[in-house]
Design a protein around this motif. Structure first.
Motif, PDB file in Angstrom:
ATOM      1  N   ASP A 119       0.815  -1.214   0.000  1.00 49.29           N
ATOM      2  CA  ASP A 119       0.000   0.000   0.000  1.00 49.29           C
ATOM      3  C   ASP A 119       0.847   1.261   0.000  1.00 49.29           C
ATOM      4  OD1 ASP A 119      -2.398  -1.450   0.057  1.00 49.29           O
ATOM      5  OD2 ASP A 119      -2.273  -1.668   2.241  1.00 49.29           O
ATOM      6  N   ASN A 120       2.167   1.115  -0.001  1.00 39.69           N
ATOM      7  CA  ASN A 120       3.031   2.286   0.067  1.00 39.69           C
ATOM      8  C   ASN A 120       4.095   2.192  -1.029  1.00 39.69           C
ATOM      9  OD1 ASN A 120       4.289   4.638   0.910  1.00 39.69           O
ATOM     10  ND2 ASN A 120       5.441   3.631   2.545  1.00 39.69           N
ATOM     11  N   LEU A 121       3.636   2.160  -2.271  1.00 37.25           N
ATOM     12  CA  LEU A 121       4.543   1.968  -3.392  1.00 37.25           C
ATOM     13  C   LEU A 121       5.564   3.095  -3.500  1.00 37.25           C
ATOM     14  CD1 LEU A 121       2.003   0.741  -6.090  1.00 37.25           C
ATOM     15  CD2 LEU A 121       3.634  -0.655  -4.808  1.00 37.25           C
ATOM     16  N   LEU A 122       5.107   4.339  -3.342  1.00 35.21           N
ATOM     17  CA  LEU A 122       6.021   5.472  -3.468  1.00 35.21           C
ATOM     18  C   LEU A 122       7.054   5.455  -2.354  1.00 35.21           C
ATOM     19  CD1 LEU A 122       6.953   8.137  -4.691  1.00 35.21           C
ATOM     20  CD2 LEU A 122       5.190   9.294  -3.322  1.00 35.21           C
ATOM     21  N   GLY A 123       6.621   5.273  -1.112  1.00 36.46           N
ATOM     22  CA  GLY A 123       7.554   5.259   0.011  1.00 36.46           C
ATOM     23  C   GLY A 123       8.582   4.154  -0.099  1.00 36.46           C
ATOM     24  N   ASN A 124       8.127   2.978  -0.493  1.00 39.01           N
ATOM     25  CA  ASN A 124       9.053   1.857  -0.640  1.00 39.01           C
ATOM     26  C   ASN A 124      10.041   2.096  -1.784  1.00 39.01           C
ATOM     27  OD1 ASN A 124       7.856   0.503   1.464  1.00 39.01           O
ATOM     28  ND2 ASN A 124       6.504  -0.701   0.149  1.00 39.01           N
ATOM     29  N   TYR A 125       9.586   2.747  -2.832  1.00 40.82           N
ATOM     30  CA  TYR A 125      10.461   3.049  -3.965  1.00 40.82           C
ATOM     31  C   TYR A 125      11.543   4.042  -3.550  1.00 40.82           C
ATOM     32  CZ  TYR A 125      11.686   4.088  -8.847  1.00 40.82           C
ATOM     33  OH  TYR A 125      12.337   4.236 -10.038  1.00 40.82           O
ATOM     34  N   LEU A 126      11.161   5.075  -2.813  1.00 39.93           N
ATOM     35  CA  LEU A 126      12.137   6.044  -2.314  1.00 39.93           C
ATOM     36  C   LEU A 126      13.142   5.377  -1.384  1.00 39.93           C
ATOM     37  CD1 LEU A 126       9.731   9.032  -1.552  1.00 39.93           C
ATOM     38  CD2 LEU A 126      11.445   8.937  -3.388  1.00 39.93           C
ATOM     39  N   ARG A 127      12.653   4.561  -0.475  1.00 43.00           N
ATOM     40  CA  ARG A 127      13.524   3.894   0.486  1.00 43.00           C
ATOM     41  C   ARG A 127      14.507   2.963  -0.229  1.00 43.00           C
ATOM     42  NH1 ARG A 127       9.915   1.359   2.843  1.00 43.00           N
ATOM     43  NH2 ARG A 127       9.308   3.070   4.216  1.00 43.00           N
ATOM     44  N   TYR A 128      14.010   2.256  -1.225  1.00 45.94           N
ATOM     45  CA  TYR A 128      14.864   1.324  -1.973  1.00 45.94           C
ATOM     46  C   TYR A 128      16.042   2.057  -2.604  1.00 45.94           C
ATOM     47  CZ  TYR A 128      16.306  -1.653  -5.883  1.00 45.94           C
ATOM     48  OH  TYR A 128      17.041  -2.381  -6.791  1.00 45.94           O
ATOM     49  N   HIS A 129      15.771   3.183  -3.281  1.00 50.53           N
ATOM     50  CA  HIS A 129      16.847   3.906  -3.943  1.00 50.53           C
ATOM     51  C   HIS A 129      17.736   4.647  -2.947  1.00 50.53           C
ATOM     52  CE1 HIS A 129      15.997   3.156  -8.163  1.00 50.53           C
ATOM     53  NE2 HIS A 129      14.706   3.211  -7.868  1.00 50.53           N
ATOM     54  N   ARG A 130      17.185   5.079  -1.835  1.00 54.21           N
ATOM     55  CA  ARG A 130      18.014   5.733  -0.811  1.00 54.21           C
ATOM     56  C   ARG A 130      19.039   4.763  -0.248  1.00 54.21           C
ATOM     57  NH1 ARG A 130      17.486   5.711   4.614  1.00 54.21           N
ATOM     58  NH2 ARG A 130      15.326   4.975   4.588  1.00 54.21           N
ATOM     59  N   THR A 131      18.621   3.530   0.002  1.00 55.78           N
ATOM     60  CA  THR A 131      19.531   2.554   0.607  1.00 55.78           C
ATOM     61  C   THR A 131      20.538   2.004  -0.402  1.00 55.78           C
ATOM     62  OG1 THR A 131      17.930   0.764   0.219  1.00 55.78           O
ATOM     63  CG2 THR A 131      17.849   1.883   2.350  1.00 55.78           C
ATOM     64  N   ARG A 132      20.336   2.250  -1.677  1.00 58.79           N
ATOM     65  CA  ARG A 132      21.285   1.770  -2.682  1.00 58.79           C
ATOM     66  C   ARG A 132      22.405   2.763  -2.957  1.00 58.79           C
ATOM     67  NH1 ARG A 132      18.794   0.044  -8.092  1.00 58.79           N
ATOM     68  NH2 ARG A 132      20.843  -0.929  -8.315  1.00 58.79           N
ATOM     69  N   SER A 186      30.656  10.515   5.762  1.00 60.31           N
ATOM     70  CA  SER A 186      31.431   9.676   6.663  1.00 60.31           C
ATOM     71  C   SER A 186      30.727   8.345   6.886  1.00 60.31           C
ATOM     72  CB  SER A 186      31.602  10.390   8.011  1.00 60.31           C
ATOM     73  OG  SER A 186      32.170   9.507   8.955  1.00 60.31           O
ATOM     74  N   MET A 187      31.520   7.278   6.989  1.00 63.24           N
ATOM     75  CA  MET A 187      30.951   5.957   7.233  1.00 63.24           C
ATOM     76  C   MET A 187      30.938   5.610   8.717  1.00 63.24           C
ATOM     77  SD  MET A 187      30.120   5.175   4.229  1.00 63.24           S
ATOM     78  CE  MET A 187      29.606   3.476   4.513  1.00 63.24           C
ATOM     79  N   THR A 188      31.399   6.543   9.563  1.00 64.41           N
ATOM     80  CA  THR A 188      31.413   6.314  11.001  1.00 64.41           C
ATOM     81  C   THR A 188      29.981   6.200  11.529  1.00 64.41           C
ATOM     82  OG1 THR A 188      33.444   7.608  11.179  1.00 64.41           O
ATOM     83  CG2 THR A 188      32.230   7.182  13.212  1.00 64.41           C
ATOM     84  N   ARG A 189      29.751   5.158  12.330  1.00 64.79           N
ATOM     85  CA  ARG A 189      28.455   4.908  12.964  1.00 64.79           C
ATOM     86  C   ARG A 189      27.321   4.766  11.951  1.00 64.79           C
ATOM     87  NH1 ARG A 189      28.485   9.182  18.072  1.00 64.79           N
ATOM     88  NH2 ARG A 189      30.338   8.345  19.136  1.00 64.79           N
ATOM     89  N   ARG A 190      27.649   4.355  10.767  1.00 66.99           N
ATOM     90  CA  ARG A 190      26.614   4.143   9.743  1.00 66.99           C
ATOM     91  C   ARG A 190      26.293   2.654   9.720  1.00 66.99           C
ATOM     92  NH1 ARG A 190      24.817   7.502   5.670  1.00 66.99           N
ATOM     93  NH2 ARG A 190      26.466   8.988   6.166  1.00 66.99           N
ATOM     94  N   ARG A 191      25.157   2.300  10.322  1.00 66.90           N
ATOM     95  CA  ARG A 191      24.809   0.895  10.503  1.00 66.90           C
ATOM     96  C   ARG A 191      24.043   0.317   9.314  1.00 66.90           C
ATOM     97  NH1 ARG A 191      22.526   1.184  16.749  1.00 66.90           N
ATOM     98  NH2 ARG A 191      24.470   1.927  17.730  1.00 66.90           N
ATOM     99  N   THR A 192      23.428   1.160   8.517  1.00 64.41           N
ATOM    100  CA  THR A 192      22.630   0.668   7.393  1.00 64.41           C
ATOM    101  C   THR A 192      23.215   1.198   6.086  1.00 64.41           C
ATOM    102  OG1 THR A 192      21.133   2.562   7.596  1.00 64.41           O
ATOM    103  CG2 THR A 192      20.513   0.543   8.747  1.00 64.41           C
ATOM    104  N   PRO A 193      22.992   0.491   4.996  1.00 70.11           N
ATOM    105  CA  PRO A 193      23.553   0.939   3.708  1.00 70.11           C
ATOM    106  C   PRO A 193      22.837   2.177   3.185  1.00 70.11           C
ATOM    107  CG  PRO A 193      22.120  -0.961   3.393  1.00 70.11           C
ATOM    108  CD  PRO A 193      22.265  -0.788   4.872  1.00 70.11           C
ATOM    109  N   GLY A 194      23.521   2.879   2.302  1.00 72.19           N
ATOM    110  CA  GLY A 194      22.909   4.021   1.666  1.00 72.19           C
ATOM    111  C   GLY A 194      22.969   5.283   2.501  1.00 72.19           C
ATOM    112  N   LEU A 195      22.155   6.262   2.108  1.00 68.34           N
ATOM    113  CA  LEU A 195      22.092   7.525   2.835  1.00 68.34           C
ATOM    114  C   LEU A 195      21.018   7.483   3.910  1.00 68.34           C
ATOM    115  CD1 LEU A 195      22.395  10.270   0.049  1.00 68.34           C
ATOM    116  CD2 LEU A 195      24.213   9.144   1.353  1.00 68.34           C
ATOM    117  N   ARG A 196      21.178   8.353   4.895  1.00 67.56           N
ATOM    118  CA  ARG A 196      20.138   8.530   5.901  1.00 67.56           C
ATOM    119  C   ARG A 196      19.030   9.406   5.316  1.00 67.56           C
ATOM    120  NH1 ARG A 196      25.015   9.593   9.135  1.00 67.56           N
ATOM    121  NH2 ARG A 196      25.446   7.759  10.448  1.00 67.56           N
ATOM    122  N   ARG A 197      17.873   9.364   5.950  1.00 67.90           N
ATOM    123  CA  ARG A 197      16.747  10.168   5.478  1.00 67.90           C
ATOM    124  C   ARG A 197      17.072  11.653   5.501  1.00 67.90           C
ATOM    125  NH1 ARG A 197      12.055   6.911   8.801  1.00 67.90           N
ATOM    126  NH2 ARG A 197      11.587   5.321   7.199  1.00 67.90           N
TER     127      ARG A 197
END
Length: 280
Positions: free
Chosen positions: A7-20, A29-40
């Motif tokens: 039900d959240n196609l747009l949000g999931n699409y944004l999140r997918y490309h942000r994390t890539r 900086s990669m310090t304390r960056r626990r997840t891939p991609g950029l932060r919100r």
């Protein structure tokens, strides 16, 4: 069988490309960056929107963004043209303006495909219905586009302005109405650019019939159908046509005409062979 409900196609699409995105290559900086991609907040800063609103957008509660904001998000997420178009479709149910550059030529592969249709007239037209590529069969059966100045290689100009065209089309009135209605639909889909508006203005001055049909506001689709031609050598011939879009170039359309009867097929093949021999 389990189904996937999204039900959240747009949000999931944004999140997918942000994390890539590669944060390090973008200078983060990669310090304390626990997840891939950029932060919100990093994407929000790049797109010049608030972090809160971008977060809501990913969560499916940010409301419909404007085209300008979508363009900034597309740049922030480094989307390709195809990915940017999909972003607009998800958010606004329409492609962005100028999603693809306008085409005034075809690829060598497409021209070779046209040429392989030896007994079937075929051509490629733009959103403004300019003929930009054709095969030998089209030259022999429809119009010798090569002898026309480039500006006159336009279906509407041929229908409404070319001398003698009514003698070649037995049902000219219905064809003219169909052409104008379909042209209106296709130009609206492509955004009705300056070239299309200029063509309408030109034809409105040149042809009273076009002016009357344009004022009717009829719409139509090319699709499939039948075309009748009073040919100077073959007499009355019947062609079945089918229209196709060119993948990756939505402003281009491919139209292929197939002889409708065995007699038409034999006559067209013989005429093409005769014309070809006369050139050798």
């Amino acid at each position: 069988m389990a189904t996937v409900q999204d039900d959240n196609l747009l949000g999931n699409y944004l999140r997918y490309h942000r994390t890539r995105l590669d944060a390090a290559s973008l200078g983060y900086s990669m310090t304390r960056r626990r997840t891939p991609g950029l932060r919100r907040e990093e994407v929000a800063l790049l797109a010049n929107v608030s972090t809160t609103w971008y977060t809501w957008l990913e969560q499916g509660r940010g409301g419909a963004p404007s085209a300008e904001v979508l363009d900034r998000l597309a740049r922030a997420l480094a989307l390709t043209d195809v990915e940017r178009e999909h972003l607009f479709l998800l958010a606004l149910n329409r492609p962005p303006e100028g999603a693809y550059p306008k085409s005034r030529s075809v690829t060598p592969q497409l021209q070779r495909m046209l040429d392989s249709l030896e007994n079937c007239p075929a051509y490629v037209k733009t959103a403004e219905w300019d003929i930009i590529a054709w095969n030998r069969a089209a030259t022999v059966v429809l119009t010798d586009y090569a002898v026309l100045p480039e500006k006159r290689r336009n279906i509407l100009r041929i229908i409404f302005c070319e001398p003698g065209i009514r003698n070649k089309i037995p049902n000219w009135e219905s064809v003219a109405r169909f052409v104008v209605a379909t042209f209106r639909t296709e130009t609206a889909r492509s955004g009705g650019g300056a070239r299309a508006r200029a063509l309408v203005e030109e034809l409105s001055l040149a042809s009273a019939e076009f002016t009357a049909l344009w004022r009717d506001h009829d719409v139509g689709l090319y699709g499939e159908g039948t075309k009748y031609i009073q040919h100077s050598t073959l007499g009355l011939i019947t062609l079945e046509y089918s229209a196709f879009s060119v993948d990756g170039k939505p402003d281009l359309g491919l139209v292929i005409y197939t002889p409708a009867t065995p007699e038409d097929r034999v006559g067209i093949r013989a005429l093409i062979e005769k014309k070809t021999l006369s050139l050798t």
